[in-house]
Structures are given as structure tokens and as C-alpha cells.
Design a protein around this motif. Sequence first.
Motif, PDB file in Angstrom:
ATOM      1  N   ASN A 135      55.241  65.496  38.530  1.00 16.13           N
ATOM      2  CA  ASN A 135      55.813  65.032  39.796  1.00 16.13           C
ATOM      3  C   ASN A 135      55.136  65.720  40.974  1.00 16.13           C
ATOM      4  O   ASN A 135      54.605  66.809  40.856  1.00 16.13           O
ATOM      5  N   TRP A 136      55.142  65.042  42.108  1.00 12.92           N
ATOM      6  CA  TRP A 136      54.437  65.608  43.264  1.00 12.92           C
ATOM      7  C   TRP A 136      55.348  66.502  44.093  1.00 12.92           C
ATOM      8  O   TRP A 136      56.575  66.418  44.011  1.00 12.92           O
ATOM      9  N   SER A 137      54.708  67.365  44.867  1.00 11.09           N
ATOM     10  CA  SER A 137      55.461  68.258  45.748  1.00 11.09           C
ATOM     11  C   SER A 137      56.227  67.442  46.775  1.00 11.09           C
ATOM     12  O   SER A 137      55.683  66.485  47.351  1.00 11.09           O
ATOM     13  N   PRO A 138      57.471  67.802  47.075  1.00  8.60           N
ATOM     14  CA  PRO A 138      58.236  67.054  48.075  1.00  8.60           C
ATOM     15  C   PRO A 138      57.636  67.124  49.474  1.00  8.60           C
ATOM     16  O   PRO A 138      57.977  66.305  50.332  1.00  8.60           O
ATOM     17  N   TYR A 139      56.737  68.072  49.704  1.00  9.01           N
ATOM     18  CA  TYR A 139      56.050  68.101  50.994  1.00  9.01           C
ATOM     19  C   TYR A 139      55.223  66.829  51.217  1.00  9.01           C
ATOM     20  O   TYR A 139      55.005  66.420  52.359  1.00  9.01           O
ATOM     21  N   ILE A 140      54.752  66.216  50.144  1.00 12.29           N
ATOM     22  CA  ILE A 140      53.925  65.016  50.287  1.00 12.29           C
ATOM     23  C   ILE A 140      54.749  63.837  50.783  1.00 12.29           C
ATOM     24  O   ILE A 140      54.438  63.271  51.841  1.00 12.29           O
ATOM     25  N   PRO A 141      55.802  63.406  50.068  1.00 17.08           N
ATOM     26  CA  PRO A 141      56.587  62.291  50.620  1.00 17.08           C
ATOM     27  C   PRO A 141      57.248  62.610  51.948  1.00 17.08           C
ATOM     28  O   PRO A 141      57.411  61.721  52.788  1.00 17.08           O
ATOM     29  N   ARG A 142      57.620  63.880  52.188  1.00 16.13           N
ATOM     30  CA  ARG A 142      58.212  64.234  53.488  1.00 16.13           C
ATOM     31  C   ARG A 142      57.224  63.941  54.613  1.00 16.13           C
ATOM     32  O   ARG A 142      57.582  63.306  55.630  1.00 16.13           O
ATOM     33  N   ILE A 195      55.771  51.749  51.452  1.00 10.45           N
ATOM     34  CA  ILE A 195      55.669  52.054  50.029  1.00 10.45           C
ATOM     35  C   ILE A 195      55.114  53.464  49.893  1.00 10.45           C
ATOM     36  O   ILE A 195      54.083  53.799  50.482  1.00 10.45           O
ATOM     37  N   CYS A 196      55.799  54.279  49.112  1.00  7.68           N
ATOM     38  CA  CYS A 196      55.425  55.689  48.947  1.00  7.68           C
ATOM     39  C   CYS A 196      55.577  56.028  47.472  1.00  7.68           C
ATOM     40  O   CYS A 196      56.693  56.216  46.987  1.00  7.68           O
ATOM     41  N   THR A 197      54.448  56.104  46.740  1.00  7.21           N
ATOM     42  CA  THR A 197      54.571  56.181  45.292  1.00  7.21           C
ATOM     43  C   THR A 197      53.457  56.994  44.643  1.00  7.21           C
ATOM     44  O   THR A 197      52.408  57.224  45.243  1.00  7.21           O
ATOM     45  N   HIS A 198      53.722  57.411  43.415  1.00 12.65           N
ATOM     46  CA  HIS A 198      52.819  58.288  42.654  1.00 12.65           C
ATOM     47  C   HIS A 198      52.721  57.756  41.230  1.00 12.65           C
ATOM     48  O   HIS A 198      53.486  58.159  40.355  1.00 12.65           O
ATOM     49  N   PRO A 199      51.797  56.820  40.981  1.00 11.67           N
ATOM     50  CA  PRO A 199      51.673  56.244  39.637  1.00 11.67           C
ATOM     51  C   PRO A 199      51.183  57.276  38.624  1.00 11.67           C
ATOM     52  O   PRO A 199      50.635  58.317  38.989  1.00 11.67           O
ATOM     53  N   PRO A 200      51.365  56.971  37.325  1.00  7.58           N
ATOM     54  CA  PRO A 200      50.714  57.816  36.314  1.00  7.58           C
ATOM     55  C   PRO A 200      49.207  57.653  36.411  1.00  7.58           C
ATOM     56  O   PRO A 200      48.718  56.658  36.958  1.00  7.58           O
ATOM     57  N   TYR A 201      48.484  58.624  35.908  1.00  4.46           N
ATOM     58  CA  TYR A 201      47.024  58.546  35.900  1.00  4.46           C
ATOM     59  C   TYR A 201      46.576  58.113  34.508  1.00  4.46           C
ATOM     60  O   TYR A 201      46.128  58.923  33.704  1.00  4.46           O
ATOM     61  N   ALA A 202      46.745  56.807  34.250  1.00  3.94           N
ATOM     62  CA  ALA A 202      46.474  56.265  32.921  1.00  3.94           C
ATOM     63  C   ALA A 202      47.241  57.094  31.887  1.00  3.94           C
ATOM     64  O   ALA A 202      48.416  57.400  32.096  1.00  3.94           O
ATOM     65  N   CYS A 256      51.276  51.508  52.929  1.00  5.71           N
ATOM     66  CA  CYS A 256      51.465  51.787  51.502  1.00  5.71           C
ATOM     67  C   CYS A 256      50.679  53.052  51.177  1.00  5.71           C
ATOM     68  O   CYS A 256      49.463  53.099  51.400  1.00  5.71           O
ATOM     69  N   ALA A 257      51.350  54.076  50.671  1.00  9.40           N
ATOM     70  CA  ALA A 257      50.696  55.343  50.335  1.00  9.40           C
ATOM     71  C   ALA A 257      50.858  55.628  48.852  1.00  9.40           C
ATOM     72  O   ALA A 257      51.959  55.491  48.307  1.00  9.40           O
ATOM     73  N   LEU A 258      49.759  56.002  48.189  1.00  7.66           N
ATOM     74  CA  LEU A 258      49.870  56.393  46.786  1.00  7.66           C
ATOM     75  C   LEU A 258      48.886  57.499  46.466  1.00  7.66           C
ATOM     76  O   LEU A 258      47.791  57.570  47.020  1.00  7.66           O
ATOM     77  N   LEU A 259      49.324  58.365  45.552  1.00  2.22           N
ATOM     78  CA  LEU A 259      48.528  59.508  45.107  1.00  2.22           C
ATOM     79  C   LEU A 259      47.899  59.179  43.765  1.00  2.22           C
ATOM     80  O   LEU A 259      48.571  58.721  42.856  1.00  2.22           O
ATOM     81  N   MET A 260      46.582  59.428  43.658  1.00  2.00           N
ATOM     82  CA  MET A 260      45.874  59.181  42.408  1.00  2.00           C
ATOM     83  C   MET A 260      44.931  60.342  42.116  1.00  2.00           C
ATOM     84  O   MET A 260      44.399  60.962  43.027  1.00  2.00           O
ATOM     85  N   GLY A 261      44.725  60.603  40.826  1.00  2.36           N
ATOM     86  CA  GLY A 261      43.807  61.650  40.412  1.00  2.36           C
ATOM     87  C   GLY A 261      42.767  61.119  39.448  1.00  2.36           C
ATOM     88  O   GLY A 261      42.818  59.957  39.024  1.00  2.36           O
ATOM     89  N   ASP A 262      41.825  61.953  39.096  1.00  2.00           N
ATOM     90  CA  ASP A 262      40.748  61.601  38.178  1.00  2.00           C
ATOM     91  C   ASP A 262      40.866  62.413  36.895  1.00  2.00           C
ATOM     92  O   ASP A 262      41.725  63.292  36.769  1.00  2.00           O
ATOM     93  N   THR A 263      39.995  62.142  35.962  1.00  4.03           N
ATOM     94  CA  THR A 263      39.955  62.907  34.727  1.00  4.03           C
ATOM     95  C   THR A 263      38.505  63.067  34.282  1.00  4.03           C
ATOM     96  O   THR A 263      37.594  62.511  34.901  1.00  4.03           O
ATOM     97  N   ARG A 264      38.320  63.817  33.224  1.00  4.53           N
ATOM     98  CA  ARG A 264      36.985  64.028  32.675  1.00  4.53           C
ATOM     99  C   ARG A 264      37.010  63.657  31.195  1.00  4.53           C
ATOM    100  O   ARG A 264      37.872  64.105  30.446  1.00  4.53           O
ATOM    101  N   ILE A 265      36.061  62.813  30.782  1.00  6.26           N
ATOM    102  CA  ILE A 265      35.950  62.388  29.390  1.00  6.26           C
ATOM    103  C   ILE A 265      34.518  62.623  28.916  1.00  6.26           C
ATOM    104  O   ILE A 265      33.562  62.181  29.572  1.00  6.26           O
ATOM    105  N   ASN A 266      34.394  63.341  27.805  1.00  6.82           N
ATOM    106  CA  ASN A 266      33.075  63.644  27.235  1.00  6.82           C
ATOM    107  C   ASN A 266      32.137  64.271  28.263  1.00  6.82           C
ATOM    108  O   ASN A 266      30.950  63.960  28.334  1.00  6.82           O
ATOM    109  N   GLY A 267      32.727  65.145  29.099  1.00  4.57           N
ATOM    110  CA  GLY A 267      31.919  65.896  30.054  1.00  4.57           C
ATOM    111  C   GLY A 267      31.626  65.194  31.358  1.00  4.57           C
ATOM    112  O   GLY A 267      30.969  65.766  32.233  1.00  4.57           O
ATOM    113  N   HIS A 268      32.110  63.959  31.534  1.00  2.00           N
ATOM    114  CA  HIS A 268      31.810  63.210  32.748  1.00  2.00           C
ATOM    115  C   HIS A 268      33.094  62.812  33.461  1.00  2.00           C
ATOM    116  O   HIS A 268      34.086  62.430  32.830  1.00  2.00           O
ATOM    117  N   VAL A 269      33.051  62.876  34.778  1.00  2.00           N
ATOM    118  CA  VAL A 269      34.214  62.515  35.587  1.00  2.00           C
ATOM    119  C   VAL A 269      34.443  61.004  35.533  1.00  2.00           C
ATOM    120  O   VAL A 269      33.505  60.215  35.678  1.00  2.00           O
TER     121      VAL A 269
END
Length: 246
Positions: free
Chosen positions: A38-45, A127-134, A176-189
Motif C-alpha cells: 500500500n502507498w503512503s497516505p502522503y501521496i493521496p493526501r 481518479i486516485c488509484t494504485h494498481p498492482p504491478y502485474a 486521473c492519478a495512478l502510481l506504477m512501478g517497474d521490475t527486473r527480469i533476468n537482469g533487465h528492467v
Amino acid sequence: MAEIIKWEPDNFKLETNTVWSFPNRGDWATHDGSYRGNWSPYIPRNLILRYSHPGDLILDQFAGGGTTLIEAKLLNRNIIGVDINDVAVKRCREKVDFEREYSGQVYICKGDARYLNFIKDENIDFICTHPPYANIIRYSEDIHEDLSHCKIPQFLEKMKKVSSECHRVLKKDKFCALLMGDTRINGHVQSMSFEVMKIFEAQGFNLKEIIIKEQHNCKATGYWKTNSVKYNFLLLAHEYLFVFRK
């Protein structure tokens, strides 16, 4: 009903640049960090205060731990919270079970972010949301519609329908605001975040802001720090907060 010790963050100020960092995630009202991811409440505030007004109707279709719902209620905004997971829905109801003068109304339901048929066209102010990152964090075991079960290609395909519903329910000229992140698979972003950004742009949204949000207190940080040096890769220590305008 929850017992509230502190209603507001101490010495709060709106963020004024495009790099946000909250080492202390926030512990006012009923907030806590026990719901993984879950995201910090400072973000949606910050987002709610910048992009909505008292009495507005907000949507969070990935309600998760209820952080956005709590902030909307505290800030006298009405909000619809949706989640596919019964565990999340139950937690959200518990988290907003408090009374405060001049607080907003919270409507919580189980549902799929891709199919918001119960919301009329152009009925949402923000819209203020934080989807899963896959499937980086899986939030359920056997819920087929849960996007946290998807590998990246499938996740991105399903986010096209999410963006379509966002565009349909949001009022013209609203945000519409949403937070998204990245990941690394087999050494590559794997840059999921910018792929999602392009999906929302293709849907007809205009990109207003890209905010870089620093990550803190990630699980297994010590383990990954050691391996970062051993296997020569950098730890992903940021996420992207996109703000779109319809």
C-alpha cells in the motif's frame, strides 16, 4: 469503531516539485503499513488536495488497504472504493469506520476495475488509484480476475480496459492519478510504468505530470543490496506517479 489518536499529519505541506519522498510513511487516523504494497497516505493526501475539491466524488478502483479511502473521508471528499478481493473490501470497511465532523461519504464494493458498469459516464471528479504491478506482489490465491496474477504482457493488455473505464467515468477536464512501478527480469528492467502511461495516452488522456516517488522500507532490502554488488545491478528505488487529464 476505530479509536483515533491523531487526525492529521504533523507539519504537512503540499509537495511542490516532481520528486516525492516520504521516509516516514504516515500514521495518523487509521493508517498503517500492514497491507503489503500500500502507498503512503502522503501521496493521496497531496493528490486529493491538488486535484479535487470538498464534496467531489473520487474513485479508487484498486482500493487495497484503504489508504485513499481514509484520506478522501478525512478531507471531506466522497469516494467510491472498489476491489476484487474480499479481504481488501473487509479491511477497507474497517479502516473507514470512524466519525469526524465534515467528513466525506465512502462507498465500498467488490468489483473489477475493468467493468465499472455501476458508475455512470462522466460521473467522477477525480481518479486516485494504485494498481498492482502485474504479479510482483500477489494479493490473492484463487481470484481469476485479480490483475496481480498476471504476467506483464497479460497485465498490460488488461490495463487497456482499465484505462477505457477510467476515461468513460471521469468528467471532462478532470484528473486521473495512478502510481506504477517497474521490475527486473533476468537482469533487465521491465518498464511497466511507461507502458501503462502509453496505454492511458492512447485512450485519449493527456499527461499533465510525471512524479518520481522514492521507495523506502522495501522488504529484503539488505539481501538485495548484497546481491546488487555481487551481480552488478542497481536496486529499483523509485516509482512513477502519473497525473493525466481527460
